[in-house]
Design an enzyme around this catalytic site. Structure first.
Site: not given
Ligand SMILES: Cc1cc2nc3c(=O)[nH]c(=O)nc-3n(C[C@H](O)[C@H](O)[C@H](O)COP(=O)(O)O)c2cc1C
Length: 340
Positions: A78-79, A106, A163
């Site tokens: 998680k970030g 976040l 961000c």
């Molecule tokens: C609930 C949720 C929380 C996320 N939190 C972060 C994060 O904290 N930092 C980050 O770089 N990407 C975050 N993402 C983005 C994902 O890492 C990813 O880039 C994005 O969901 C696309 O991939 P997917 O279609 O397989 O989900 C988050 C995505 C989701 C769905």
């Protein structure tokens, strides 16, 4: 014979040769077990090209009883921010046709608590852990990395530049080439010897330019891409379906768009690319590798199946074998833009 076909044949001969030498049954046929799924991102080795994506796998610990870490290529946390963040109001998730909208805000425990409480647990597992880092100004990014630099047990940093920069009017770091360059340069210096991956925003006019800029500032790899700004409303209540007015779109809906971003970036840089967006099947993984990704991450799919990443690594092995592909890296960037 085409060079690719020749390479494949060589791979097959090598496998058959090994079988003859190591087994009394000299006529052993190659099997899916002979497929080499391992990949390298710079100096890092991964047992397979499938990592769990940031924000969809918690700090990893939450998934330890659900997933077999020994089967994962790795995962991204998680970030992490300098101070703890409480996050956005509920509801934070909302389903949309072929995708999911999230506005988590976040939320995280902050880098100090991560180092003290989460990392000691993670060190017990045999799986590469990548720390996802973000901040609302450049100094915050640097502070988070400095705190992580004092800790063992991390394979790399992944910089989330999707961000808002509060010191520059809230414009995203990742949407402005100069700001993306500055934050990458500062993070690269703070990161010491650890590899630095930069996760690009899909919200750019020219992903190739952004990729080159970040590569020029010392990024070791690119993660492409984050979610797409989007919204879901309820016309009856006239309100958002999320706690926030808008959120980020992920899941199958974004795969075709992100696939193109990966291809554009692949043509522009030499550093490895980690592709993600909408991956649900082994075919999705292979599509990303074909357009230039070295490995992939799986995000939203983990919500419906926490074991998806390990299942995909098994399916990938079978899919490669069926395509006569005995070394997965051979597929990288083999997309042909020829028409017809
Ligand atoms: C609930 C949720 C929380 C996320 N939190 C972060 C994060 O904290 N930092 C980050 O770089 N990407 C975050 N993402 C983005 C994902 O890492 C990813 O880039 C994005 O969901 C696309 O991939 P997917 O279609 O397989 O989900 C988050 C995505 C989701 C769905």
């Amino acid at each position: 014979m085409k060079p690719e076909a020749e390479e494949r044949l060589k791979g097959l001969h090598a496998i058959l040769g090994r079988a003859v030498n190591s087994s009394p049954a000299s006529n052993r046929r190659p099997s899916a077990a002979d497929v080499d799924l391992s990949v390298k991102i710079g100096t890092l080795h991964f047992r397979n090209p499938i990592l769990a994506a940031s924000g969809t796998f918690g700090y990893g610990i939450e998934f330890a009883h659900l997933a077999d870490f020994g089967k994962l290529g790795g995962f991204v946390t998680k970030g992490l921010s300098r101070e703890p963040i409480a996050g956005a109001p509920a509801p934070r998730l909302c389903e949309t046709p072929s995708g999911m909208l999230n506005a988590v805000g976040l939320q995280n425990v902050g880098v100090r608590a991560f180092v003290e409480q989460k990392l000691p647990v993670l060190r017990k597992f045999d799986v590469p852990v990548v720390a996802n880092v973000f901040g609302y100004c450049q100094e915050e990014y640097v502070d988070v990395i400095r705190m992580l630099e004092d800790a063992d047990g991390l394979a790399a940093y992944e910089l989330n530049i999707s961000c808002p920069n509060v010191k520059r009017g809230g414009l995203q770091f990742g949407s402005d080439a100069a700001m993306a360059a500055e934050v990458t340069r500062a993070a690269r210096t703070a990161a010491g010897k650890r590899p630095l991956w930069v996760k690009l925003s899909p919200l750019v006019a020219d992903i190739g330019l952004m990729a080159r800029v970040v590569e020029g500032e010392g990024a070791d790899a690119l993660t492409i891409a984050n979610t797409y700004p989007a919204m879901a409303v309820d016309h009856r209540t006239r309100r958002s379906r999320l706690g926030n007015p808008s959120g980020g779109l992920s899941g199958p809906a974004i795969k075709p768009i992100t696939l193109k971003l990966v291809w554009e970036a692949w043509k522009s840089v030499k550093i490895p690319i980690i592709g993600l967006g909408g991956i649900e099947t082994a075919s999705d993984v292979l599509d990303y590798l074909t357009v230039g990704a070295t490995c992939v991450q799986v995000g939203t799919a983990s919500f419906s199946d926490p074991k998806v990443s390990e299942r995909l690594s098994d399916e990938l092995r079978t899919a490669c074998f069926e395509s006569n592909l005995f070394n997965i890296s051979e597929l990288r960037g083999k997309f042909s833009a020829e028409i017809g």
